[in-house]
Design a protein around this motif. Structure first.
Motif, PDB file in Angstrom:
ATOM      1  N   ASP A   1       0.672  -1.300   0.057  1.00 16.90           N
ATOM      2  CA  ASP A   1      -0.051  -0.069  -0.039  1.00 16.90           C
ATOM      3  C   ASP A   1       0.810   1.140  -0.156  1.00 16.90           C
ATOM      4  O   ASP A   1       0.498   2.313  -0.623  1.00 16.90           O
TER       5      ASP A   1
ATOM      6  N   ARG B   1     -10.122   5.769  -2.418  1.00 14.91           N
ATOM      7  CA  ARG B   1     -10.454   4.439  -1.975  1.00 14.91           C
ATOM      8  C   ARG B   1     -11.511   4.550  -0.662  1.00 14.91           C
ATOM      9  O   ARG B   1     -11.173   4.989   0.091  1.00 14.91           O
TER      10      ARG B   1
ATOM     11  N   GLY C   1      -2.310  -1.142  -5.095  1.00 11.99           N
ATOM     12  CA  GLY C   1      -3.542  -0.461  -4.691  1.00 11.99           C
ATOM     13  C   GLY C   1      -4.686  -1.315  -4.399  1.00 11.99           C
ATOM     14  O   GLY C   1      -5.772  -0.405  -3.707  1.00 11.99           O
TER      15      GLY C   1
ATOM     16  N   ILE D   1      -6.792  -3.335  -2.583  1.00 11.45           N
ATOM     17  CA  ILE D   1      -6.643  -4.189  -1.227  1.00 11.45           C
ATOM     18  C   ILE D   1      -8.042  -4.131  -0.785  1.00 11.45           C
ATOM     19  O   ILE D   1      -8.308  -3.104   0.157  1.00 11.45           O
TER      20      ILE D   1
END
Length: 448
Positions: A131, A230, A302, A304
Protein backbone atom coordinates in the motif's frame (compact mmCIF):
# COMPACT_ATOMS: atom_id res chain seq x y z
CA UNK A 1 35.65 5.69 -13.19
CA UNK A 2 37.87 6.29 -16.22
CA UNK A 3 36.33 7.07 -19.58
CA UNK A 4 37.59 3.74 -20.93
CA UNK A 5 35.94 1.82 -18.09
CA UNK A 6 32.69 3.74 -18.60
CA UNK A 7 32.71 3.01 -22.33
CA UNK A 8 33.43 -0.66 -21.69
CA UNK A 9 30.70 -0.83 -19.05
CA UNK A 10 28.22 0.58 -21.57
CA UNK A 11 29.30 -2.15 -24.01
CA UNK A 12 28.80 -4.79 -21.29
CA UNK A 13 25.34 -3.45 -20.42
CA UNK A 14 24.29 -3.46 -24.08
CA UNK A 15 25.55 -7.02 -24.53
CA UNK A 16 23.76 -8.17 -21.37
CA UNK A 17 20.49 -6.60 -22.51
CA UNK A 18 20.77 -8.46 -25.83
CA UNK A 19 21.36 -11.75 -24.00
CA UNK A 20 25.02 -11.96 -25.01
CA UNK A 21 26.13 -13.05 -21.54
CA UNK A 22 29.59 -14.34 -22.47
CA UNK A 23 30.49 -11.06 -24.19
CA UNK A 24 29.21 -9.00 -21.27
CA UNK A 25 31.10 -11.18 -18.80
CA UNK A 26 34.36 -10.92 -20.74
CA UNK A 27 34.14 -7.11 -20.90
CA UNK A 28 33.41 -6.84 -17.16
CA UNK A 29 36.35 -9.08 -16.27
CA UNK A 30 38.59 -6.84 -18.39
CA UNK A 31 37.31 -3.78 -16.52
CA UNK A 32 38.05 -5.40 -13.16
CA UNK A 33 41.54 -6.38 -14.31
CA UNK A 34 42.23 -2.65 -14.67
CA UNK A 35 40.22 -1.51 -11.66
CA UNK A 36 39.10 -4.09 -9.10
CA UNK A 37 36.95 -1.45 -7.38
CA UNK A 38 34.52 -0.92 -10.25
CA UNK A 39 31.06 -1.33 -8.72
CA UNK A 40 29.22 -1.33 -12.05
CA UNK A 41 31.24 -4.23 -13.47
CA UNK A 42 30.61 -6.27 -10.31
CA UNK A 43 26.91 -5.51 -10.56
CA UNK A 44 26.67 -6.69 -14.18
CA UNK A 45 28.63 -9.83 -13.28
CA UNK A 46 26.14 -10.46 -10.47
CA UNK A 47 23.26 -10.29 -12.93
CA UNK A 48 25.06 -12.54 -15.42
CA UNK A 49 25.88 -15.22 -12.87
CA UNK A 50 22.37 -15.02 -11.48
CA UNK A 51 20.99 -15.85 -14.92
CA UNK A 52 23.47 -18.70 -15.21
CA UNK A 53 22.25 -20.14 -11.92
CA UNK A 54 25.56 -19.59 -10.11
CA UNK A 55 23.99 -18.33 -6.89
CA UNK A 56 27.05 -17.92 -4.69
CA UNK A 57 29.07 -16.22 -7.41
CA UNK A 58 26.18 -13.84 -8.13
CA UNK A 59 25.73 -12.95 -4.45
CA UNK A 60 29.48 -12.35 -4.02
CA UNK A 61 29.48 -9.87 -6.92
CA UNK A 62 26.40 -8.11 -5.50
CA UNK A 63 28.19 -7.87 -2.15
CA UNK A 64 31.32 -6.48 -3.79
CA UNK A 65 29.31 -3.82 -5.65
CA UNK A 66 27.58 -2.82 -2.39
CA UNK A 67 30.91 -2.67 -0.51
CA UNK A 68 32.41 -0.40 -3.18
CA UNK A 69 29.35 1.89 -3.46
CA UNK A 70 27.34 1.54 -0.22
CA UNK A 71 25.45 4.76 -0.89
CA UNK A 72 24.02 3.40 -4.16
CA UNK A 73 20.99 1.59 -2.74
CA UNK A 74 19.83 0.19 -6.07
CA UNK A 75 22.49 -2.49 -5.68
CA UNK A 76 20.89 -3.67 -2.43
CA UNK A 77 17.45 -3.56 -4.04
CA UNK A 78 18.76 -5.65 -6.95
CA UNK A 79 20.27 -8.13 -4.50
CA UNK A 80 16.93 -8.35 -2.70
CA UNK A 81 15.25 -9.11 -6.04
CA UNK A 82 17.72 -11.93 -6.57
CA UNK A 83 17.08 -13.30 -3.09
CA UNK A 84 13.35 -13.31 -3.88
CA UNK A 85 14.04 -15.08 -7.16
CA UNK A 86 15.91 -17.88 -5.35
CA UNK A 87 13.23 -18.01 -2.63
CA UNK A 88 15.25 -16.49 0.21
CA UNK A 89 12.85 -13.84 1.56
CA UNK A 90 14.63 -13.56 4.93
CA UNK A 91 17.84 -12.29 3.31
CA UNK A 92 15.83 -9.98 1.05
CA UNK A 93 14.16 -8.41 4.09
CA UNK A 94 17.53 -7.74 5.75
CA UNK A 95 18.79 -5.87 2.69
CA UNK A 96 15.58 -3.90 2.25
CA UNK A 97 15.37 -2.84 5.89
CA UNK A 98 18.78 -1.21 5.41
CA UNK A 99 17.53 0.59 2.30
CA UNK A 100 14.32 1.80 3.96
CA UNK A 101 16.21 3.06 7.01
CA UNK A 102 18.04 5.44 4.66
CA UNK A 103 15.47 5.94 1.88
CA UNK A 104 12.03 5.48 3.48
CA UNK A 105 10.17 6.48 0.31
CA UNK A 106 11.82 3.95 -2.02
CA UNK A 107 8.98 2.48 -4.09
CA UNK A 108 11.07 -0.48 -5.24
CA UNK A 109 12.15 -1.30 -1.68
CA UNK A 110 8.57 -1.22 -0.37
CA UNK A 111 7.40 -3.41 -3.26
CA UNK A 112 10.17 -5.97 -2.76
CA UNK A 113 9.85 -6.15 1.01
CA UNK A 114 6.09 -6.56 0.59
CA UNK A 115 6.76 -9.51 -1.71
CA UNK A 116 9.23 -10.96 0.81
CA UNK A 117 6.75 -10.75 3.69
CA UNK A 118 4.07 -12.29 1.46
CA UNK A 119 6.38 -15.22 0.71
CA UNK A 120 6.88 -15.69 4.45
CA UNK A 121 3.11 -15.70 5.01
CA UNK A 122 3.04 -12.35 6.86
CA UNK A 123 0.22 -10.83 4.83
CA UNK A 124 -0.37 -7.91 7.20
CA UNK A 125 3.17 -6.55 6.75
CA UNK A 126 3.09 -7.36 3.04
CA UNK A 127 -0.08 -5.33 2.50
CA UNK A 128 1.28 -2.38 4.50
CA UNK A 129 4.35 -2.17 2.24
CA UNK A 130 2.39 -2.77 -0.98
CA UNK A 131 0.00 0.00 0.00
CA UNK A 132 2.87 2.37 0.77
CA UNK A 133 4.51 1.61 -2.58
CA UNK A 134 1.25 2.16 -4.46
CA UNK A 135 0.61 5.44 -2.64
CA UNK A 136 4.11 6.74 -3.39
CA UNK A 137 3.88 5.74 -7.04
CA UNK A 138 0.32 6.86 -7.69
CA UNK A 139 -0.45 9.72 -5.33
CA UNK A 140 -1.89 12.78 -7.08
CA UNK A 141 0.65 15.60 -7.34
CA UNK A 142 0.13 19.31 -7.74
CA UNK A 143 1.17 20.59 -11.14
CA UNK A 144 4.06 22.68 -9.81
CA UNK A 145 5.69 19.56 -8.36
CA UNK A 146 5.19 17.61 -11.57
CA UNK A 147 6.45 20.43 -13.79
CA UNK A 148 9.64 20.60 -11.71
CA UNK A 149 10.20 16.89 -12.31
CA UNK A 150 9.17 16.63 -15.96
CA UNK A 151 12.72 15.82 -17.01
CA UNK A 152 12.20 12.33 -15.60
CA UNK A 153 10.97 9.70 -18.04
CA UNK A 154 7.21 9.20 -17.78
CA UNK A 155 6.16 5.66 -16.87
CA UNK A 156 3.91 4.05 -19.53
CA UNK A 157 1.09 3.62 -17.00
CA UNK A 158 0.73 7.42 -16.99
CA UNK A 159 1.42 8.11 -20.67
CA UNK A 160 -0.45 5.32 -22.50
CA UNK A 161 -4.07 4.20 -22.59
CA UNK A 162 -6.89 2.64 -24.60
CA UNK A 163 -10.28 4.00 -25.59
CA UNK A 164 -12.11 1.53 -23.31
CA UNK A 165 -9.89 2.52 -20.39
CA UNK A 166 -10.75 6.19 -20.82
CA UNK A 167 -14.44 5.35 -21.15
CA UNK A 168 -14.33 3.36 -17.92
CA UNK A 169 -12.50 6.09 -16.02
CA UNK A 170 -14.98 8.74 -17.15
CA UNK A 171 -17.89 6.55 -16.08
CA UNK A 172 -16.25 5.91 -12.72
CA UNK A 173 -15.58 9.60 -12.08
CA UNK A 174 -19.19 10.45 -12.97
CA UNK A 175 -20.35 7.67 -10.64
CA UNK A 176 -18.18 9.04 -7.82
CA UNK A 177 -19.55 12.53 -8.41
CA UNK A 178 -23.09 11.19 -8.05
CA UNK A 179 -22.12 9.36 -4.84
CA UNK A 180 -20.24 12.32 -3.36
CA UNK A 181 -21.83 15.45 -4.88
CA UNK A 182 -19.95 17.85 -2.60
CA UNK A 183 -16.61 16.76 -4.08
CA UNK A 184 -16.71 18.62 -7.41
CA UNK A 185 -13.21 17.50 -8.37
CA UNK A 186 -14.60 14.25 -9.80
CA UNK A 187 -16.72 16.04 -12.41
CA UNK A 188 -13.83 18.36 -13.24
CA UNK A 189 -11.59 15.37 -13.90
CA UNK A 190 -14.33 13.65 -15.93
CA UNK A 191 -14.77 16.69 -18.17
CA UNK A 192 -11.04 16.85 -18.88
CA UNK A 193 -11.01 13.16 -19.75
CA UNK A 194 -13.98 13.61 -22.08
CA UNK A 195 -11.94 16.17 -24.02
CA UNK A 196 -9.00 13.77 -24.16
CA UNK A 197 -11.19 10.84 -25.22
CA UNK A 198 -12.54 12.74 -28.23
CA UNK A 199 -9.09 13.46 -29.67
CA UNK A 200 -7.58 10.12 -28.62
CA UNK A 201 -10.43 8.19 -30.26
CA UNK A 202 -9.96 10.05 -33.55
CA UNK A 203 -6.49 8.59 -34.11
CA UNK A 204 -6.65 5.20 -32.35
CA UNK A 205 -8.61 2.35 -33.90
CA UNK A 206 -9.65 -1.10 -32.66
CA UNK A 207 -9.06 -0.10 -29.03
CA UNK A 208 -5.32 -0.20 -29.58
CA UNK A 209 -2.86 0.87 -26.90
CA UNK A 210 -1.65 4.37 -27.68
CA UNK A 211 0.28 7.26 -26.19
CA UNK A 212 -1.31 10.52 -25.18
CA UNK A 213 -0.43 13.48 -27.35
CA UNK A 214 1.44 16.24 -25.57
CA UNK A 215 -1.73 18.35 -25.39
CA UNK A 216 -3.78 15.42 -24.03
CA UNK A 217 -1.14 14.62 -21.44
CA UNK A 218 -1.05 18.24 -20.27
CA UNK A 219 -4.76 18.04 -19.43
CA UNK A 220 -4.70 14.94 -17.23
CA UNK A 221 -1.18 14.10 -16.09
CA UNK A 222 -1.78 15.24 -12.52
CA UNK A 223 -4.59 12.71 -11.93
CA UNK A 224 -4.68 10.01 -14.65
CA UNK A 225 -4.04 6.51 -13.23
CA UNK A 226 -3.55 7.92 -9.75
CA UNK A 227 -5.17 6.73 -6.53
CA UNK A 228 -7.80 9.44 -6.23
CA UNK A 229 -10.23 7.60 -3.98
CA UNK A 230 -10.70 4.36 -2.07
CA UNK A 231 -13.55 3.95 0.44
CA UNK A 232 -12.63 2.92 3.97
CA UNK A 233 -14.74 -0.15 4.77
CA UNK A 234 -14.79 -2.71 7.56
CA UNK A 235 -16.13 -6.23 7.20
CA UNK A 236 -18.01 -7.80 10.06
CA UNK A 237 -17.25 -11.34 11.17
CA UNK A 238 -17.88 -13.78 9.64
CA UNK A 239 -16.70 -12.64 6.21
CA UNK A 240 -17.70 -15.92 4.56
CA UNK A 241 -21.27 -16.78 3.67
CA UNK A 242 -23.12 -20.07 3.98
CA UNK A 243 -20.89 -21.74 1.37
CA UNK A 244 -23.52 -23.82 -0.35
CA UNK A 245 -21.74 -26.37 -2.52
CA UNK A 246 -23.64 -26.39 -5.80
CA UNK A 247 -24.33 -30.11 -6.16
CA UNK A 248 -26.64 -29.64 -9.14
CA UNK A 249 -23.79 -28.16 -11.16
CA UNK A 250 -21.28 -30.63 -9.77
CA UNK A 251 -23.38 -33.56 -10.95
CA UNK A 252 -23.13 -32.26 -14.53
CA UNK A 253 -19.36 -32.63 -14.47
CA UNK A 254 -17.11 -35.63 -13.97
CA UNK A 255 -14.07 -34.80 -11.83
CA UNK A 256 -12.49 -35.63 -8.49
CA UNK A 257 -14.29 -34.13 -5.51
CA UNK A 258 -11.55 -31.71 -4.43
CA UNK A 259 -10.29 -30.76 -7.90
CA UNK A 260 -13.17 -28.35 -8.58
CA UNK A 261 -15.60 -27.02 -5.97
CA UNK A 262 -18.45 -24.67 -6.95
CA UNK A 263 -19.68 -22.61 -4.01
CA UNK A 264 -22.64 -20.24 -3.93
CA UNK A 265 -23.05 -17.60 -1.19
CA UNK A 266 -19.27 -17.43 -0.90
CA UNK A 267 -19.05 -14.11 0.97
CA UNK A 268 -21.34 -12.95 3.75
CA UNK A 269 -23.88 -10.31 2.79
CA UNK A 270 -21.87 -7.52 4.45
CA UNK A 271 -18.59 -8.59 2.85
CA UNK A 272 -20.21 -8.85 -0.58
CA UNK A 273 -21.72 -5.37 -0.36
CA UNK A 274 -18.39 -3.97 0.82
CA UNK A 275 -16.34 -5.51 -1.98
CA UNK A 276 -18.92 -4.41 -4.57
CA UNK A 277 -18.68 -0.86 -3.28
CA UNK A 278 -14.89 -1.03 -3.12
CA UNK A 279 -14.62 -2.15 -6.74
CA UNK A 280 -17.07 0.48 -7.98
CA UNK A 281 -15.55 3.41 -6.10
CA UNK A 282 -11.80 2.69 -5.89
CA UNK A 283 -9.72 4.30 -8.63
CA UNK A 284 -7.29 1.38 -8.81
CA UNK A 285 -8.10 -0.02 -12.27
CA UNK A 286 -4.74 0.88 -13.77
CA UNK A 287 -4.03 -2.05 -16.08
CA UNK A 288 -5.66 -2.03 -19.51
CA UNK A 289 -5.25 -5.65 -20.43
CA UNK A 290 -5.66 -6.06 -24.19
CA UNK A 291 -7.87 -5.28 -27.15
CA UNK A 292 -10.80 -7.00 -25.40
CA UNK A 293 -11.18 -3.94 -23.22
CA UNK A 294 -11.08 -5.37 -19.72
CA UNK A 295 -9.14 -3.74 -16.89
CA UNK A 296 -7.04 -5.17 -14.09
CA UNK A 297 -6.42 -4.18 -10.46
CA UNK A 298 -3.78 -5.87 -8.27
CA UNK A 299 -2.90 -6.36 -4.62
CA UNK A 300 0.59 -4.90 -5.09
CA UNK A 301 -0.80 -1.82 -6.85
CA UNK A 302 -3.53 -0.42 -4.62
CA UNK A 303 -6.24 -3.13 -4.81
CA UNK A 304 -6.77 -4.21 -1.19
CA UNK A 305 -10.46 -4.91 -0.46
CA UNK A 306 -11.52 -5.09 3.16
CA UNK A 307 -11.65 -8.91 3.30
CA UNK A 308 -8.03 -9.37 2.20
CA UNK A 309 -6.44 -10.02 5.60
CA UNK A 310 -9.26 -12.20 6.90
CA UNK A 311 -9.90 -14.40 3.86
CA UNK A 312 -6.92 -16.73 4.35
CA UNK A 313 -7.66 -17.85 7.95
CA UNK A 314 -11.39 -17.99 7.18
CA UNK A 315 -10.86 -20.38 4.26
CA UNK A 316 -8.48 -22.52 6.30
CA UNK A 317 -11.14 -22.91 8.96
CA UNK A 318 -13.95 -23.61 6.48
CA UNK A 319 -12.01 -25.84 4.06
CA UNK A 320 -9.13 -27.20 6.12
CA UNK A 321 -8.27 -30.01 3.71
CA UNK A 322 -7.93 -27.61 0.76
CA UNK A 323 -6.25 -24.59 2.38
CA UNK A 324 -4.20 -25.91 5.30
CA UNK A 325 -0.61 -24.75 4.86
CA UNK A 326 -1.52 -22.52 1.91
CA UNK A 327 -0.86 -18.77 1.87
CA UNK A 328 -2.40 -16.07 -0.30
CA UNK A 329 0.05 -15.62 -3.15
CA UNK A 330 -1.81 -13.15 -5.34
CA UNK A 331 -5.06 -11.23 -5.50
CA UNK A 332 -6.45 -9.35 -8.46
CA UNK A 333 -9.72 -8.29 -10.07
CA UNK A 334 -10.81 -7.83 -13.68
CA UNK A 335 -13.57 -5.48 -14.80
CA UNK A 336 -15.09 -5.91 -18.26
CA UNK A 337 -17.00 -3.96 -20.87
CA UNK A 338 -20.71 -4.80 -20.96
CA UNK A 339 -20.37 -7.20 -23.88
CA UNK A 340 -17.21 -8.75 -25.23
CA UNK A 341 -14.54 -11.38 -24.89
CA UNK A 342 -13.07 -12.75 -21.70
CA UNK A 343 -9.50 -13.82 -21.06
CA UNK A 344 -7.56 -16.25 -23.22
CA UNK A 345 -6.96 -19.82 -22.08
CA UNK A 346 -4.22 -19.99 -19.47
CA UNK A 347 -3.18 -21.61 -16.20
CA UNK A 348 -1.84 -19.98 -13.05
CA UNK A 349 1.41 -20.62 -11.24
CA UNK A 350 0.01 -21.60 -7.84
CA UNK A 351 -1.72 -24.51 -6.10
CA UNK A 352 -5.32 -23.32 -5.75
CA UNK A 353 -7.44 -20.76 -7.60
CA UNK A 354 -10.50 -19.08 -6.16
CA UNK A 355 -12.50 -17.28 -8.85
CA UNK A 356 -15.32 -15.11 -7.47
CA UNK A 357 -17.97 -13.05 -9.29
CA UNK A 358 -19.53 -10.06 -7.53
CA UNK A 359 -21.74 -8.18 -10.03
CA UNK A 360 -25.48 -8.59 -9.21
CA UNK A 361 -27.30 -11.30 -11.17
CA UNK A 362 -29.86 -8.88 -12.64
CA UNK A 363 -27.03 -7.21 -14.59
CA UNK A 364 -26.15 -10.38 -16.51
CA UNK A 365 -28.10 -11.05 -19.72
CA UNK A 366 -26.55 -14.44 -20.52
CA UNK A 367 -25.40 -16.23 -17.35
CA UNK A 368 -24.87 -19.60 -19.06
CA UNK A 369 -22.11 -18.14 -21.25
CA UNK A 370 -20.71 -15.38 -19.02
CA UNK A 371 -18.92 -17.47 -16.42
CA UNK A 372 -15.86 -19.72 -16.55
CA UNK A 373 -14.66 -22.22 -19.15
CA UNK A 374 -12.39 -24.87 -17.68
CA UNK A 375 -10.58 -27.99 -18.81
CA UNK A 376 -9.55 -30.22 -15.87
CA UNK A 377 -6.25 -30.77 -17.66
CA UNK A 378 -2.99 -29.83 -15.96
CA UNK A 379 -0.11 -28.03 -17.55
CA UNK A 380 2.67 -30.68 -17.24
CA UNK A 381 4.66 -30.38 -14.01
CA UNK A 382 8.02 -31.32 -15.52
CA UNK A 383 8.12 -28.48 -18.06
CA UNK A 384 8.67 -24.77 -17.38
CA UNK A 385 5.35 -23.08 -16.65
CA UNK A 386 5.98 -20.31 -19.19
CA UNK A 387 6.53 -22.85 -21.99
CA UNK A 388 2.79 -23.41 -22.22
CA UNK A 389 1.31 -20.34 -20.59
CA UNK A 390 3.04 -17.92 -22.96
CA UNK A 391 2.11 -19.84 -26.09
CA UNK A 392 -1.58 -20.26 -26.90
CA UNK A 393 -0.80 -22.81 -29.62
CA UNK A 394 0.85 -25.15 -27.10
CA UNK A 395 -2.11 -24.76 -24.76
CA UNK A 396 -4.50 -25.49 -27.61
CA UNK A 397 -2.51 -28.63 -28.40
CA UNK A 398 -3.07 -29.84 -24.83
CA UNK A 399 -6.86 -29.52 -25.07
CA UNK A 400 -7.20 -30.51 -28.73
CA UNK A 401 -9.55 -33.45 -29.14
CA UNK A 402 -10.72 -33.25 -25.52
CA UNK A 403 -13.76 -31.06 -26.02
CA UNK A 404 -15.95 -33.50 -24.07
CA UNK A 405 -13.95 -32.69 -20.93
CA UNK A 406 -14.70 -28.96 -21.16
CA UNK A 407 -16.69 -27.50 -18.28
CA UNK A 408 -18.77 -24.35 -18.80
CA UNK A 409 -19.67 -22.95 -15.39
CA UNK A 410 -22.46 -20.34 -15.52
CA UNK A 411 -22.18 -16.87 -14.03
CA UNK A 412 -23.76 -16.17 -10.67
CA UNK A 413 -23.12 -13.33 -8.26
CA UNK A 414 -21.25 -14.43 -5.12
CA UNK A 415 -20.36 -17.75 -6.73
CA UNK A 416 -16.79 -18.95 -6.27
CA UNK A 417 -15.12 -21.69 -8.26
CA UNK A 418 -12.20 -23.32 -6.43
CA UNK A 419 -9.92 -25.43 -8.61
CA UNK A 420 -6.34 -26.50 -9.21
CA UNK A 421 -4.39 -23.53 -10.53
CA UNK A 422 -2.64 -25.51 -13.25
CA UNK A 423 -5.94 -26.48 -14.88
CA UNK A 424 -6.38 -24.79 -18.26
CA UNK A 425 -9.15 -22.22 -17.98
CA UNK A 426 -10.45 -18.86 -19.10
CA UNK A 427 -13.05 -16.33 -18.09
CA UNK A 428 -15.76 -16.65 -20.73
CA UNK A 429 -17.07 -13.82 -22.85
CA UNK A 430 -19.83 -11.76 -21.28
CA UNK A 431 -23.14 -10.09 -22.02
CA UNK A 432 -24.26 -7.62 -19.36
CA UNK A 433 -26.61 -4.64 -19.25
CA UNK A 434 -24.78 -1.49 -20.41
CA UNK A 435 -23.82 0.93 -17.66
CA UNK A 436 -20.97 1.44 -15.23
CA UNK A 437 -22.53 -0.34 -12.24
CA UNK A 438 -23.46 -3.36 -14.38
CA UNK A 439 -19.96 -4.32 -15.56
CA UNK A 440 -18.88 -7.87 -14.78
CA UNK A 441 -16.23 -7.99 -12.06
CA UNK A 442 -14.42 -11.15 -11.10
CA UNK A 443 -11.89 -11.48 -8.31
CA UNK A 444 -9.13 -14.08 -8.36
CA UNK A 445 -7.21 -15.31 -5.33
CA UNK A 446 -4.20 -17.61 -5.74
CA UNK A 447 -2.98 -19.79 -2.88
CA UNK A 448 0.26 -21.74 -2.72
Amino acid sequence: MTSQNQNDLNIAIAAFQKGELDTAERVCINILSRDSCDAGANYILALINGQKGLKNVAINHFREAIFIAPEYFNYRIALSSYYLEINNPESAIKELEIVLSKVPDSIAAHTNIGTAFKKKGNLEKALAHFDKAAFLFRKPQDKDFINNNRQNEVHPTFSMTRETKLEHDIQQLEFLQSRYPSNVIFSQYANKMLDVLASFRSRNINNGLGSFSELEYEKIYDFYNKILFRPILHDESPILGDHKVNTLLSERFDYKADDIVIIDDFLSEVSLVNVQRYCLESTVWFDTKNDSGYLGAYMHDGFIPSFTLAIQPALREKWEKLFLGKVLKQLWAFKYVSEGEGTRFHADDASINVNLWITPDNCCLDPENSGLTLFPINIPENIAFSYYNNDKNRLNDLIKGREREKLIIPYKCNRAVIFKSRFIHKTSGCKFIPGYENRRINITLLFD
